[in-house]
Motif scaffolding. Structure first.
Motif, PDB file in Angstrom:
ATOM      1  N   LYS A   8      48.692  -9.372  30.551  1.00  0.00           N
ATOM      2  CA  LYS A   8      48.756  -9.578  29.099  1.00  0.00           C
ATOM      3  C   LYS A   8      50.079 -10.212  28.688  1.00  0.00           C
ATOM      4  CE  LYS A   8      47.210  -6.691  26.083  1.00  0.00           C
ATOM      5  NZ  LYS A   8      46.931  -5.489  25.286  1.00  0.00           N
ATOM      6  N   GLU A   9      51.173  -9.720  29.236  1.00  0.00           N
ATOM      7  CA  GLU A   9      52.484 -10.293  28.918  1.00  0.00           C
ATOM      8  C   GLU A   9      52.555 -11.762  29.344  1.00  0.00           C
ATOM      9  OE1 GLU A   9      55.070  -9.081  27.235  1.00  0.00           O
ATOM     10  OE2 GLU A   9      54.132  -7.133  26.901  1.00  0.00           O
ATOM     11  N   PHE A  10      52.038 -12.044  30.541  1.00  0.00           N
ATOM     12  CA  PHE A  10      52.031 -13.417  31.023  1.00  0.00           C
ATOM     13  C   PHE A  10      51.193 -14.305  30.100  1.00  0.00           C
ATOM     14  CE2 PHE A  10      50.295 -16.942  33.376  1.00  0.00           C
ATOM     15  CZ  PHE A  10      51.443 -17.515  33.891  1.00  0.00           C
ATOM     16  N   ALA A  11      50.016 -13.822  29.709  1.00  0.00           N
ATOM     17  CA  ALA A  11      49.130 -14.593  28.826  1.00  0.00           C
ATOM     18  C   ALA A  11      49.802 -14.879  27.488  1.00  0.00           C
ATOM     19  CB  ALA A  11      47.816 -13.846  28.619  1.00  0.00           C
ATOM     20  N   TYR A  12      50.473 -13.873  26.906  1.00  0.00           N
ATOM     21  CA  TYR A  12      51.198 -14.088  25.654  1.00  0.00           C
ATOM     22  C   TYR A  12      52.271 -15.154  25.823  1.00  0.00           C
ATOM     23  CZ  TYR A  12      49.288  -9.725  23.651  1.00  0.00           C
ATOM     24  OH  TYR A  12      48.478  -8.747  23.163  1.00  0.00           O
ATOM     25  N   ARG A  13      53.022 -15.034  26.883  1.00  0.00           N
ATOM     26  CA  ARG A  13      54.117 -15.961  27.136  1.00  0.00           C
ATOM     27  C   ARG A  13      53.578 -17.382  27.335  1.00  0.00           C
ATOM     28  NH1 ARG A  13      59.200 -13.872  29.272  1.00  0.00           N
ATOM     29  NH2 ARG A  13      58.706 -12.522  27.547  1.00  0.00           N
ATOM     30  N   LEU A  14      52.511 -17.509  28.115  1.00  0.00           N
ATOM     31  CA  LEU A  14      51.911 -18.820  28.361  1.00  0.00           C
ATOM     32  C   LEU A  14      51.382 -19.425  27.068  1.00  0.00           C
ATOM     33  CD1 LEU A  14      51.012 -21.014  30.336  1.00  0.00           C
ATOM     34  CD2 LEU A  14      48.933 -19.682  30.757  1.00  0.00           C
ATOM     35  N   PHE A  15      50.682 -18.645  26.277  1.00  0.00           N
ATOM     36  CA  PHE A  15      50.153 -19.133  25.003  1.00  0.00           C
ATOM     37  C   PHE A  15      51.277 -19.608  24.082  1.00  0.00           C
ATOM     38  CE2 PHE A  15      48.901 -18.520  20.578  1.00  0.00           C
ATOM     39  CZ  PHE A  15      47.779 -19.323  20.526  1.00  0.00           C
TER      40      PHE A  15
END
Length: 79
Positions: A8-15
């Motif tokens: 989830k943290e990675f997805a937020y950061r990528l977005f």
């Protein structure tokens, strides 16, 4: 941090990086020569990118790998 939390943290950061760079899923996928569905899978926490892909993402998005990976040092996204 659990695998799910990390994803989830990675997805937020990528977005956030895609938004900042003005890149769509297709733009990022084209830059990485992958299917846009793979980017969607990262953003929806269905897949975790490989180390090689994380390196490629950091290069395309012009950030250090540590920014994509080290949530404790760089800071977590506020909920």
């Amino acid at each position: 941090m659990s695998k799910r939390e990390w994803s989830k943290e990675f997805a937020y950061r990528l977005f956030d990086l895609m938004k900042y760079r003005g890149m769509s899923r297709r733009d990022l996928a084209d830059a990485l020569d992958i299917n846009p569905a793979t980017i969607s899978a990262y953003l929806h926490c269905k897949y975790i990118p490989s180390a090689t892909r994380i390196l490629q993402l950091s290069q395309v998005l012009h950030v250090k790998v540590s920014y994509l990976l080290d949530f404790e040092r760089v800071g977590r996204r506020q909920k």
